[in-house]
Design a protein around this motif. Structure first.
Motif, short mmCIF file in Angstrom:
data_model
loop_
_atom_site.label_atom_id
_atom_site.label_comp_id
_atom_site.label_asym_id
_atom_site.label_seq_id
_atom_site.Cartn_x
_atom_site.Cartn_y
_atom_site.Cartn_z
N ALA A 164 0.84 -1.20 0.00
CA ALA A 164 0.00 0.00 0.00
C ALA A 164 0.87 1.25 0.00
O ALA A 164 1.83 1.35 0.77
CB ALA A 164 -0.91 0.00 1.22
N LEU A 165 0.52 2.17 -0.89
CA LEU A 165 1.16 3.49 -0.90
C LEU A 165 0.15 4.46 -0.32
O LEU A 165 -0.92 4.68 -0.89
CB LEU A 165 1.51 3.88 -2.35
CG LEU A 165 2.02 5.30 -2.56
CD1 LEU A 165 3.38 5.52 -1.90
CD2 LEU A 165 2.13 5.63 -4.05
N LEU A 166 0.49 5.00 0.84
CA LEU A 166 -0.41 5.94 1.53
C LEU A 166 0.13 7.35 1.32
O LEU A 166 1.20 7.69 1.82
CB LEU A 166 -0.44 5.58 3.01
CG LEU A 166 -1.30 6.44 3.91
CD1 LEU A 166 -2.76 6.35 3.48
CD2 LEU A 166 -1.17 5.97 5.35
N VAL A 167 -0.59 8.13 0.53
CA VAL A 167 -0.11 9.47 0.18
C VAL A 167 -1.18 10.51 0.50
O VAL A 167 -2.13 10.69 -0.26
CB VAL A 167 0.28 9.57 -1.33
CG1 VAL A 167 1.73 9.22 -1.53
CG2 VAL A 167 -0.60 8.71 -2.21
N SER A 168 -1.02 11.19 1.64
CA SER A 168 -2.03 12.16 2.05
C SER A 168 -1.34 13.47 2.42
O SER A 168 -0.15 13.65 2.18
CB SER A 168 -2.82 11.61 3.24
OG SER A 168 -1.99 11.59 4.38
N GLY A 169 -2.11 14.38 3.03
CA GLY A 169 -1.54 15.65 3.45
C GLY A 169 -0.55 15.48 4.60
O GLY A 169 0.34 16.29 4.80
N GLY A 170 -0.70 14.40 5.35
CA GLY A 170 0.15 14.20 6.52
C GLY A 170 1.09 13.01 6.39
O GLY A 170 1.99 12.85 7.22
N ALA A 193 5.18 15.50 3.77
CA ALA A 193 4.40 14.49 3.05
C ALA A 193 4.16 14.99 1.62
O ALA A 193 4.28 16.19 1.35
CB ALA A 193 3.07 14.26 3.75
N ALA A 194 3.82 14.07 0.72
CA ALA A 194 3.62 14.44 -0.69
C ALA A 194 2.50 15.48 -0.83
O ALA A 194 2.65 16.48 -1.55
CB ALA A 194 3.29 13.20 -1.52
N GLY A 195 1.39 15.28 -0.11
CA GLY A 195 0.27 16.22 -0.18
C GLY A 195 0.67 17.59 0.37
O GLY A 195 0.29 18.64 -0.17
N GLU A 196 1.48 17.56 1.43
CA GLU A 196 1.96 18.80 2.03
C GLU A 196 2.83 19.55 1.02
O GLU A 196 2.74 20.78 0.89
CB GLU A 196 2.78 18.41 3.26
CG GLU A 196 3.19 19.51 4.18
CD GLU A 196 3.98 18.93 5.37
OE1 GLU A 196 4.17 17.70 5.47
OE2 GLU A 196 4.41 19.74 6.21
N ALA A 305 -3.77 4.79 -1.44
CA ALA A 305 -4.76 5.40 -0.55
C ALA A 305 -4.31 6.79 -0.14
O ALA A 305 -3.13 7.12 -0.21
CB ALA A 305 -4.94 4.52 0.68
N GLY A 306 -5.27 7.62 0.28
CA GLY A 306 -4.96 8.98 0.71
C GLY A 306 -5.25 9.98 -0.40
O GLY A 306 -5.36 9.62 -1.58
N GLY A 307 -5.36 11.26 -0.01
CA GLY A 307 -5.81 12.31 -0.91
C GLY A 307 -5.01 12.45 -2.20
O GLY A 307 -5.58 12.71 -3.26
N VAL A 308 -3.69 12.26 -2.16
CA VAL A 308 -2.88 12.43 -3.36
C VAL A 308 -3.18 11.31 -4.37
O VAL A 308 -2.91 11.44 -5.57
CB VAL A 308 -1.37 12.51 -3.01
CG1 VAL A 308 -0.52 12.75 -4.24
CG2 VAL A 308 -1.11 13.62 -1.98
N GLY A 309 -3.79 10.24 -3.88
CA GLY A 309 -4.23 9.16 -4.76
C GLY A 309 -5.29 9.62 -5.75
O GLY A 309 -5.61 8.91 -6.71
N ALA A 310 -5.83 10.82 -5.54
CA ALA A 310 -6.79 11.38 -6.50
C ALA A 310 -6.08 11.96 -7.73
O ALA A 310 -6.72 12.27 -8.72
CB ALA A 310 -7.63 12.48 -5.83
N ASN A 311 -4.75 12.08 -7.65
CA ASN A 311 -3.99 12.68 -8.76
C ASN A 311 -3.94 11.73 -9.96
O ASN A 311 -3.42 10.62 -9.87
CB ASN A 311 -2.58 13.01 -8.27
CG ASN A 311 -1.81 13.79 -9.30
OD1 ASN A 311 -1.34 13.24 -10.29
ND2 ASN A 311 -1.68 15.09 -9.09
#
Ligand code: KG4
Ligand code: ZN
Length: 377
Positions: A164-170, A193-196, A305-311
């Motif tokens: 799992a790649l977890l890429v979010s704001g945090g 973090a990537a989102g940050e 998973a995580g917000g950057v996964g929307a990219n």
């Protein structure tokens, strides 16, 4: 073309789930359970009902993006107050969409942490009150476990084990996921973090809050290869990340191009080209390390998973990389990439099915490492 499309969080959505994902009961000899999920860890009030036999029955989300936009970031006290305002009407709307009454619920799952203490307390106290009034178990869920398991809401869904790649704001983390609560951390970010990084760079480019989706939209309009930014730690040989230098590199680039006049002096085309190169740099690093994680573990399934996964550029590149290995990438629906109640209801249901949760107590854990979450049986 898919590249660079952005996901803008809807202000408020309410939708019944698509049929297709049959739920998780098929693997368990127990009656179907309906679990209410409550997410209030940050700036989204998310509510959902998950049925272990039929899958997701309904979900609704209220995003506070507009509320915090003027401040350029989430204001914790405003977040808590807005959760208080929204949570009960949103619960009623979700249950009505699902065609259920409160009494027909079998358990209540809520985000116990990590997150903003005041915001978490709103969800926790509502969950505890409901559980007490209905005489039903209350399950505290780790927010990141919710994100990690969210691709199980999709159809088809991955099976354990997976990477799992977890890429979010945090967070920017790679995990080996062997089962519920069995998460081995393979790599982590050493700084931002990537989102940050997306959000901070967007601010630098003068884009409105929240920056990630706005930057992705701008990147869509940009051209390739006019500028070159570093790919931090791409050759480090390990699975860790570092994104703070990339933001500084963008700052240096803007200063070189615009001098003291700042970002306002840059043409829209130049800004778009910088956005595109920034996105390409982040995506290059994430894709390289995710592919390394697949190679090292020998797994063929990658979950994002995580917000950057929307990219969408990230989605396109990861899909190509996994397919090249004879593997497959699983993404949650875009609506379930960012914070939502469905992932909390699902994680609660998996914990309930496993009997690893339950009880009438409640609490919040604003700081809580995923490694402390117990393994399911
Ligand atoms: O998972 P999430 O909703 O919240 C937590 O951090 O827990 O992720 C939010 C992050 C923000 O940094 C946002 O800018 C980023 O996800 N994000 C994106 C896109 N949509 C959201 N980043 C890049 N491209 C996008 N399309
Ligand atoms: Zn989140």
């Amino acid at each position: 073309m898919l590249a660079g499309h952005a996901f803008t969080k809807p202000k408020s959505i309410a939708a019944t789930a698509r049929p297709g994902n049959p739920g998780i009961r098929s693997t368990r000899r127990m009656p179907a359970m309906r679990v209410l999920g409550i997410e209030t860890s940050c700036d989204e009030t998310g509510i959902a009902v998950y049925d272990t036999g039929r899958g997701l029955l309904a979900h609704a989300l209220h995003s506070q993006v507009a509320l915090h936009a003027a401040y350029g970031g989430v204001v914790p006290e405003l977040a808590s107050r807005d959760h208080v305002r929204r949570i009960v009407p949103l619960m009623r709307a979700t249950l009505s969409d699902a065609g259920l009454t409160f009494a027909q619920l079998d358990a209540i799952a809520y985000t116990e942490g990590p997150g903003l203490a005041g915001a978490l307390l709103v969800g926790a106290s509502v969950a505890a009150s409901l559980g007490y009034a209905l005489g039903k178990p209350v399950i505290g869920v780790h927010h990141l476990e919710g994100h990690l398991l969210s691709p199980l809401l999709a159809d088809p869904k991955p099976s354990f084990p997976f990477v799992a790649l977890l890429v979010s704001g945090g967070h920017t983390q790679l995990f080996e996921v062997a089962g519920v609560g069995r998460y081995a951390l393979l790599g982590d970010t050493l700084d931002d973090a990537a989102g940050e990084a997306f959000d901070k760079t967007a601010k630098l480019l003068g884009l409105p809050y929240p920056g990630g989706p706005a930057l992705a939209r701008l990147a869509d309009a940009g051209g390739a290869s006019r500028y070159r930014l570093p790919r931090p730690m791409i050759d480090s040989g390990d699975l860790d990340f570092s994104f703070s230098g990339l933001k500084t590199a963008v700052l240096t680039l803007v200063r070189r191009e615009a001098g003291d006049r700042g970002i306002a002096a840059l043409s829209p085309g130049s800004k778009a080209d910088i956005a595109r190169e920034f996105q390409a740099a982040v995506v290059d690093v994430l894709v390289t390390k995710a592919a390394m994680a697949l190679d090292r573990t020998g797994h063929r399934q990658l979950v994002v998973a995580g917000g950057v996964g929307a990219n969408l550029e990230l989605r396109r590149r990861l899909t190509a990389e996994a397919e090249r290995r004879g593997g497959r990438v699983y993404f949650p629906d875009i609506a379930f990439c960012t914070d939502n109640g469905a992932m909390i209801a699902l994680a609660g249901a998996l914990r309930l099915a496993d009997d690893a949760g339950g009880g009438l107590g409640f609490g919040v854990r604003p700081r809580w490492a995923l490694a402390e979450v117990p393994a399911a049986h």
